[in-house]
Motif scaffolding. Structure first.
Motif: not given
Length: 602
Positions: A59, A61-67, A82
């Motif tokens: 999985s 993510s970027s800055d805590g958000e899913p990518v 991102c």
């Protein structure tokens, strides 16, 4: 070193489940997305292994958000664009106990970087860091880390942060973790060590002394060790053997019984073979890791990279690995000639040597040598063993034609100075021209016959120039490796087969072309159960055949799959395909040549 934009964290999260947990962080924003790929093979092993199959969860993510992540093919993933740093979290299943893969259980962890580290496309030459973390369970508190990755804050042999100048450097430094023993010594002023894992009892002081002699010899041959230190990563097991070279270390696997015993005077066969393995992989520090084909300078780990030069890089290494043992004073000349006789025997017993040239063997490593089937001995020849004999013939030819003024030693030293030290790759024809230039003689006819022909090499003639007798005899049993004179009255006909070693059944592993079994219709995979009505096993086959003579006919019962079949076999005399060499009486120039050859002088 430049600022690292690529950061890896790896931890044995679940040793009992054989899972490494890895995080890849890319500091630079991926405004157009980021492609990730997993290597399909490891340098030094010419076979596609598809390491991506072991990725069990991934999985981003970027800055805590899913990518979002999309898989494009069997080894490539595409992360959505991102604006912040990209973090990729994944787990890799590691249960390949070999020098080429990755293995993790509650006793230790080992990995080659190609099997665990995703590559961020576009960042192949970007400096990177890797934080190697211990298991969280306190039961693993005594684990240490052995690697030649440069430390970036980690204490020697401890978990912590390491670095690499590029992805290529990262994956060329394997890692062992666990409660290994450390054997340390110096060679020519450079620190060396062996991290020894597994259960064993051995004379480690003797091992350190013998390894130092091997390393001293090789460094002396080339003039320098192109590394600040060197590390042997060794796993001792009940039954296993293998080695893989890296730029400043090697991964080895051996039987625990192959390690030296306390009180051992002369190396036994198993320990002699292990020293040869260590010598082989150490020699690769120069020959293949730095002196290398041009196509290996920027290779693509996702696809095959072909060269016709593996005879030189693996074959010459296979020639020097055991020659170094006698030159370093670890074995006697007679012991070395026994090993050389076994090498010649391995080639002589392969009908495929008359069908495939050693140059073709090199080029087809990906599809033939590393993917052998039941017909392999009848169709191919190994660039390791045949390449070693080419190296022997080349060395003795140069010595003879230059009256001892030049040798293959001079060629290897010159290759290092011209190509290895300058990081220059060498082309196929360029290699031959360079050897001729160093030797100062024409070798075009030699190379045409040895590399691009399928006739046997004139070894008897060449060995006689150094006072060594070349002899061929018949094999005496299925386990006869050659190298030794015949036993009295031991010769008898055989079926022209090799049996599978891992079963008590007389199961045919190979049936050699033109020999008794194949001519009668027997094939690989058949299980011989009776000869002339007598129950047959792997253990009594040779004894049964010892009652027969060439030309005798016998009934052989065998199972093919689940069907019982009967074959009428007419026995042939066992061919003289087993070699042994002798130190003949020599004097004058011949004796001098032999002393220089076996002693490394001249």
């Amino acid at each position: 070193m430049a600022h690292s934009a690529i950061h890896y964290t790896i931890r044995p999260a679940h040793p009992e489940a054989h899972l490494f947990e890895i995080t890849l962080r890319i500091d630079e924003p991926a405004s157009e997305g980021q492609t990730l790929s997993m290597a399909a093979w490891i340098p030094g092993s010419y076979m596609i292994r598809d390491f991506a199959k072991n990725v069990v969860r991934l999985s981003a993510s970027s800055d805590g958000e899913p990518v979002a992540v999309e898989k494009l093919d069997k080894q490539t993933w595409q992360c959505a664009p991102c604006e912040g740093s990209l973090e990729v979290h994944y787990e890799v299943y590691c249960w390949d106990l070999s020098v080429r893969g990755a293995h993790l259980d509650p006793t230790h962890g080992y990995f080659n970087g190609t099997g665990v580290f995703l590559k961020a496309d576009g960042h192949h030459h970007t400096p990177c860091s890797v934080d190697i973390r211990p298991p969280e369970d306190e039961a693993y508190g005594r684990w240490r880390v052995a690697t030649t990755l440069p430390a970036d804050g980690a204490a020697p042999y401890r978990f912590g942060r390491y670095r690499a100048d590029s992805y290529a450097e990262l994956v060329d430094n394997p890692v062992e973790m666990g409660k290994f023993d450390l054997i340390e010594f110096e060679s020519r002023g450079k620190p060396h060590a062996m991290a020894l894992t597994g259960r064993y009892r051995a004379d480690t002081a003797r091992l350190a002394t013998d390894l130092q002699k091997i390393c001293d010899y090789h460094i002396g041959l080339f003039g320098e060790l192109p590394a600040e230190r060197y590390l042997f990563l060794t796993m001792a097991v009940g039954d296993g053997y293998g080695g893989l070279e890296h730029r400043s270390c090697s991964s080895l696997m051996c039987k625990r019984d192959a390690l030296p015993r306390h009180g051992m005077v002369e190396p036994d066969d198993a320990y002699r073979d292990f020293l040869g393995l260590c010598s082989h992989e150490y020699f690769h520090t120069w020959n293949v890791k730095r002196i290398r084909p041009k196509v290996f300078q920027e290779y693509d780990l996702s696809r095959e990279v072909h060269t016709r030069l593996l005879w030189a890089f693996e074959g010459i290494t296979s020639y020097y690995d055991e020659l170094a043992l006698v030159r370093a004073g670890l074995i006697s000349p007679e012991s070395y000639l026994e090993l050389l006789g076994q090498m010649i025997t391995r080639v002589m017993r392969v009908p495929g040597r008359h069908k495939q040239t050693v140059a073709e063997s090199s080029f087809d490593a990906w599809t033939k040598l590393y993917k052998q089937d039941e017909n392999a001995p009848n169709a191919i020849v190994s660039y390791y063993s045949k390449g070693a004999l080419v190296a022997l013939a080349l060395d003795l030819t140069i010595r003879r034609e230059t009256h001892g003024k030049r040798s293959l030693d001079d060629v290897m030293h010159a290759l290092w100075n011209e190509y290895g030290r300058n990081d220059r790759g060498i082309d196929e024809r360029e290699y031959e021209a360079f050897v001729e230039e160093v030797a100062g003689i024409s070798l075009s006819g030699f190379f045409d016959k040895a590399l691009r022909g399928t006739d046997d090499l004139p070894l008897a003639e060449l060995l006689s120039s150094v006072g060594v007798g070349y002899h061929l005899r018949s094999a005496e049993s299925d386990t006869d490796k050659g190298g030794k004179p015949p036993s009295p009255d031991a010769s008898h006909p055989d079926l022209g087969i090799r049996l599978a070693p891992s079963t008590e059944e007389a199961k045919i592993l190979f049936a050699f072309e033109g020999r008794s079994a194949m001519r009668a219709g027997l094939s690989a995979g058949d299980v011989v159960v009776a000869i002339d009505g007598i129950k047959t096993t792997r253990g009594n086959l040779d004894q049964l055949l010892s009652r027969y003579q060439g030309g005798d006919k016998l009934d052989v019962h065998a199972f093919r799959r689940d069907e019982l079949m009967t074959f009428e076999v007419e026995l042939q005399e066992t061919p003289p395909d087993t070699c042994y060499l002798t130190l003949d009486d020599a004097e004058g120039e011949t004796l001098q040549y032999r002393q220089h050859w076996l002693g490394g002088a001249g």
